[in-house]
Structures are given as C-alpha cells and as structure tokens.
Design a protein around this motif. Sequence first.
Motif, PDB file in Angstrom:
ATOM      1  N   THR A  43       0.854  -1.192   0.000  1.00  0.00           N
ATOM      2  CA  THR A  43       0.000   0.000   0.000  1.00  0.00           C
ATOM      3  C   THR A  43       0.888   1.241   0.000  1.00  0.00           C
ATOM      4  O   THR A  43       1.809   1.333   0.809  1.00  0.00           O
ATOM      5  CB  THR A  43      -0.861   0.038   1.285  1.00  0.00           C
ATOM      6  OG1 THR A  43      -1.715  -1.101   1.320  1.00  0.00           O
ATOM      7  CG2 THR A  43      -1.723   1.298   1.335  1.00  0.00           C
ATOM      8  N   CYS A  44       0.612   2.179  -0.906  1.00  0.00           N
ATOM      9  CA  CYS A  44       1.358   3.448  -0.893  1.00  0.00           C
ATOM     10  C   CYS A  44       0.997   4.206   0.382  1.00  0.00           C
ATOM     11  O   CYS A  44      -0.179   4.445   0.660  1.00  0.00           O
ATOM     12  CB  CYS A  44       0.998   4.307  -2.102  1.00  0.00           C
ATOM     13  SG  CYS A  44       1.752   3.692  -3.601  1.00  0.00           S
ATOM     14  N   GLY A  45       2.014   4.582   1.121  1.00  0.00           N
ATOM     15  CA  GLY A  45       1.783   5.262   2.392  1.00  0.00           C
ATOM     16  C   GLY A  45       1.682   6.774   2.246  1.00  0.00           C
ATOM     17  O   GLY A  45       1.744   7.307   1.136  1.00  0.00           O
ATOM     18  N   GLU A 238      10.764   5.230  -4.689  1.00  0.00           N
ATOM     19  CA  GLU A 238      10.627   4.761  -3.296  1.00  0.00           C
ATOM     20  C   GLU A 238       9.782   3.510  -3.200  1.00  0.00           C
ATOM     21  O   GLU A 238      10.145   2.536  -2.562  1.00  0.00           O
ATOM     22  CB  GLU A 238       9.866   5.800  -2.455  1.00  0.00           C
ATOM     23  CG  GLU A 238      10.632   7.014  -2.130  1.00  0.00           C
ATOM     24  CD  GLU A 238       9.742   8.033  -1.417  1.00  0.00           C
ATOM     25  OE1 GLU A 238       8.660   7.663  -0.915  1.00  0.00           O
ATOM     26  OE2 GLU A 238      10.156   9.195  -1.382  1.00  0.00           O
ATOM     27  N   CYS A 239       8.590   3.590  -3.790  1.00  0.00           N
ATOM     28  CA  CYS A 239       7.642   2.484  -3.619  1.00  0.00           C
ATOM     29  C   CYS A 239       8.135   1.227  -4.319  1.00  0.00           C
ATOM     30  O   CYS A 239       8.008   0.128  -3.787  1.00  0.00           O
ATOM     31  CB  CYS A 239       6.257   2.887  -4.127  1.00  0.00           C
ATOM     32  SG  CYS A 239       5.475   4.051  -3.015  1.00  0.00           S
ATOM     33  N   SER A 240       8.725   1.394  -5.514  1.00  0.00           N
ATOM     34  CA  SER A 240       9.280   0.223  -6.205  1.00  0.00           C
ATOM     35  C   SER A 240      10.384  -0.391  -5.362  1.00  0.00           C
ATOM     36  O   SER A 240      10.431  -1.608  -5.152  1.00  0.00           O
ATOM     37  CB  SER A 240       9.857   0.629  -7.565  1.00  0.00           C
ATOM     38  OG  SER A 240       8.830   1.055  -8.417  1.00  0.00           O
ATOM     39  N   PRO A 263       0.605   9.913 -12.360  1.00  0.00           N
ATOM     40  CA  PRO A 263       1.734   9.156 -12.923  1.00  0.00           C
ATOM     41  C   PRO A 263       2.348   8.133 -11.969  1.00  0.00           C
ATOM     42  O   PRO A 263       3.130   7.298 -12.406  1.00  0.00           O
ATOM     43  CB  PRO A 263       2.749  10.267 -13.200  1.00  0.00           C
ATOM     44  CG  PRO A 263       2.505  11.284 -12.113  1.00  0.00           C
ATOM     45  CD  PRO A 263       1.029  11.232 -11.846  1.00  0.00           C
ATOM     46  N   HIS A 264       2.006   8.170 -10.659  1.00  0.00           N
ATOM     47  CA  HIS A 264       2.791   7.406  -9.684  1.00  0.00           C
ATOM     48  C   HIS A 264       2.862   5.904  -9.983  1.00  0.00           C
ATOM     49  O   HIS A 264       3.949   5.341 -10.127  1.00  0.00           O
ATOM     50  CB  HIS A 264       2.238   7.671  -8.275  1.00  0.00           C
ATOM     51  CG  HIS A 264       3.031   7.050  -7.176  1.00  0.00           C
ATOM     52  ND1 HIS A 264       4.396   7.189  -7.075  1.00  0.00           N
ATOM     53  CD2 HIS A 264       2.669   6.264  -6.130  1.00  0.00           C
ATOM     54  CE1 HIS A 264       4.824   6.527  -6.012  1.00  0.00           C
ATOM     55  NE2 HIS A 264       3.805   5.958  -5.431  1.00  0.00           N
ATOM     56  N   HIS A 265       1.715   5.264 -10.101  1.00  0.00           N
ATOM     57  CA  HIS A 265       1.758   3.807 -10.300  1.00  0.00           C
ATOM     58  C   HIS A 265       2.222   3.428 -11.706  1.00  0.00           C
ATOM     59  O   HIS A 265       2.846   2.382 -11.908  1.00  0.00           O
ATOM     60  CB  HIS A 265       0.391   3.196  -9.977  1.00  0.00           C
ATOM     61  CG  HIS A 265       0.098   3.213  -8.497  1.00  0.00           C
ATOM     62  ND1 HIS A 265      -1.155   3.017  -7.975  1.00  0.00           N
ATOM     63  CD2 HIS A 265       0.917   3.417  -7.436  1.00  0.00           C
ATOM     64  CE1 HIS A 265      -1.093   3.098  -6.642  1.00  0.00           C
ATOM     65  NE2 HIS A 265       0.156   3.343  -6.300  1.00  0.00           N
TER      66      HIS A 265
HETATM   67 ZN   LIG Z   1       3.644   4.619  -3.903  1.00  0.00          ZN
END
Ligand SMILES: [Zn+2]
Length: 481
Positions: A43-45, A238-240, A263-265
Amino acid sequence: MSLFFLFYDILLTGGDRMKIYNTLSRQVEEFTPIEEGKVKFYTCGPTVYHYAHIGNIRNYIGHDILDKTLRYLGYEVTRCMNITDVGHLTSDSDSGEDKMSIASKRENKTAMEIAKFYTDAFFEDFEKVNCKKPEIISPATSNIDMYIKMIEKLLDEEYAYVSGGNVYFDISKLNDYYVLTNHQEDQMVVGVREGVEEDSNKRNQADFALWFTTSKFENHELLWDSPWGMGYPGWHIECSGISIKYLGEHLDIHGGGVDNIFPHHTNEIAQSEAYLGHKWCNYWFHNEHLLDESGKMSKSKGGILTVSVLEEKGYDPIAFRFMCLGSHYRKQLVFSYDALEQAQKTLTKLRNRVNNVVEEGELDSNKFDEYNNKFKKELENDLNTANALSVLYEVLKDNELNGKTKLELVNSFDKVFALELIKKEDVVDSDLEEYINKKIEERKEAKANKDYSLADSIRDELASKGIKLVDTKNGTTYELM
Ligand SMILES: [Zn+2]
C-alpha cells in the motif's frame, strides 16, 4: 491443479474465489495469489508533510477492508507500506518544491522532525478508525541504497539517462508505458497540464526523475551521496524499491488512491519491470475519492479535516469508518456532517441491538455456516461491504436464530467490519472487575493487619495478570496494562 491444491482451495474459499477489480485489466477478476494461500500486498503510504485528511483515511479504510477480508478468507497476508519523507514534489511529477521542505519552512523544524510528528499523527488517526498496521512500515529515507542499486541497473541497461545532473527514466524504451491507464494518458502533453512545467532536461515529456542531483531548490536538507553526486531520490522509485526489497520480485496486490494511477503507479510499473526484467505486480487496487460538498478534498483548501478533528467535534471515529463501509470503495463518496451524523445514529442503534441480544442456546453450526458463507460471498464479490452489512442485519432480524449463534456471527463479521459492535466491558469484563475488586479488598485488609508481604503478593499476583494497582488518596484503583 493438483488434488491437494483443489482440496485446499475448497477449504480456503468454500469453493469460490475472491473476485476483485483490477485496474490493470479494467475488470473484476478472480484473485489468484502467486503462492497458494499467501498474499503479498503493498500500500502506498502517506507523505508526512501534513495531517492526513479524512479523504486519505477513506483510502486506508478501503485497504484495511481488503487486508482483513483476505485474512478472514484464510490467506496469510504480508503487507508493506512506505512512509514518504523525501522526494514528493508539490506536483506528482517533477515540478514544484519538495513537500517536506515546504513543511520545514512553514513550521521552522527540520525535515526529520516534521516527518516524525506527522507520521505519529497519521498512525494515531489510522488506528482510531481501527485500521490494522501493515507488518512492514518503512520510511523512504531508510532505503537509499536500494534506490541507488536500482537506478544503476536502469542506467546500465539504458532505461535511464543522466541529463542536467539529474537521472531520468526514458519512457520511450518501453512498449507499453501507459499499460495501467489504457493509453488514456498518452495524449497528455505534460507541458500543458495544470501546474506542471516542462523540464528541458527530459528527452520525452513524460520521462520522470529517478534521482535529483542538481536540485533547483537551494539548501535541500536531505541529501545522500550517490554515483551521480549528492542528491535525493524521486518519489516514484521509493515504492518500487521498498516493495521489491521487502516483498520480493513478484507482488500480488499493489494499492493506492485513484489519483495514484497516473503518474505514480504508471511510473512504478515502468521502473520496476525494467529493473526486474519481468512482470512485477498482478493486481492493482484503487480506491475512489471522498469528496466534500465543494469537490475533491485537499490539504490546500484551508483547514484540514482529519479524523481527530471529527473526534474533537464529538463524533466517534468508528462512525466515519461505518459511513465508508456503507458505500463501495470504487464509488466516490460525498462527505457531509449530516451524513456522518446519520452514520453515527445508525451505528449506535446497531450496537444497541447487538448488545440487547441475550446469549442463550447452543451454537447452531449449520445456521452459522449458512450466514457466514453469505457474508463471505458479499466480500468476495469485489468487497461489497454494503451488502455484507445487510447480512448482519438479516442475522439480527432472524427470529429463528438463537442468541448464542447471533453473537458468534456478529463477533465473526466484526473481524472485517471492525465497528466494535460488541461492547467488551458488558460481555467479558464484569467478572474481571468483580475479581479485581475482591483482591483490592483483601489487600486493604492485609495492610490493615500490617501483613505487608500478603499485600505485596496480592499486588504481584494482579500484575502478573496485566492488572496494575494504583494507590490514590481516595483508595486503590487499577489500570489494565
Ligand atoms: Zn507509492
């Protein structure tokens, strides 16, 4: 499928598979985990530069329902969430200022002080609405080595390039950069999007920064050494990085709000799959927005409406959770105090109804299974929480059903709803209270007889059970530890 897995499958789900909407395929799909019985879920925080408003919290309630449903269905879930404490600019692309820097200036604190304060505030509100903390929570600033390792490989394989001192991902190297948005965005010219300025360092306008080295912002507080000079990571990497580091190269579910799709995901998929050389995540889960009466909720529109603010105004945070459960996570929900007021009244009535059920009779396991399967079916149907709540009302209305079975069902359903439907004090604690009061009396008597070793042993006995005695001027009270 082997015979073993067939039996296991029936045992796990009652024969039906969970179905969930997958943004990647744009349809409701049967959920099949990579490893039978286990789910890896990311989950993106939050970006911890300010309080999380109730729209952000609605998103986390949606994720919590998915998490709790998967566990209810028997899956072993490992969930990971990042905390963004660097690199998220005021636009979700590469323009504007780092949100943490803005907060530092606003509050005259260091970026790390800001991050600590708003991370704590976030989890306070998160837990007030009974969201379960993920097993792994990792701040972006703790994983710099991982981003550098990924960026080095992306540069080696020419998915990335250095320009104007920054490192960018080259989206033209992919066949299907817009896979998550069904190419709805490929006509989008970044330069003309509202509030997004063109970056002349980029080869393609949709390229995105992996690492900022020559920061255009003076005195950026958080800088790390890298092969490209002192700098800091872009938000998307970061998330990757965190997901691959903690959950491995194959992910079952990745979630966020609908505003994260592009654009994030989109960027997360691009850089992760280029880095790994294979497909990364199978299911993309997105929650719709909570709107206020004037439109989308945001932090920039004056005061921030948080769960704690609702509580200060006298509302039960769980009433907000209840309100969210009444609507589908993929539908926009409009927040108003009238709607919250209504949710609170309905929740109080519901709790009263539950607490008026007299626990009598033996558990009717056939009826229990029948209702429990009905409940599971609603959740398995892309998390239809509103219909799952209707099953709860059906249980309470069923005059044929004895009290014991009703309460077992309510207790069971509440593992997913987390609405605190059964008051713990009423059901469990009266015996406990009687026991503690008896012990307090015995200790008082022992003290009066100057038998201090008996008094101390009573205190120790209670302490070993997690009950701490507190002596005050007006007598002895207790706290549960
Ligand atoms: Zn994220």
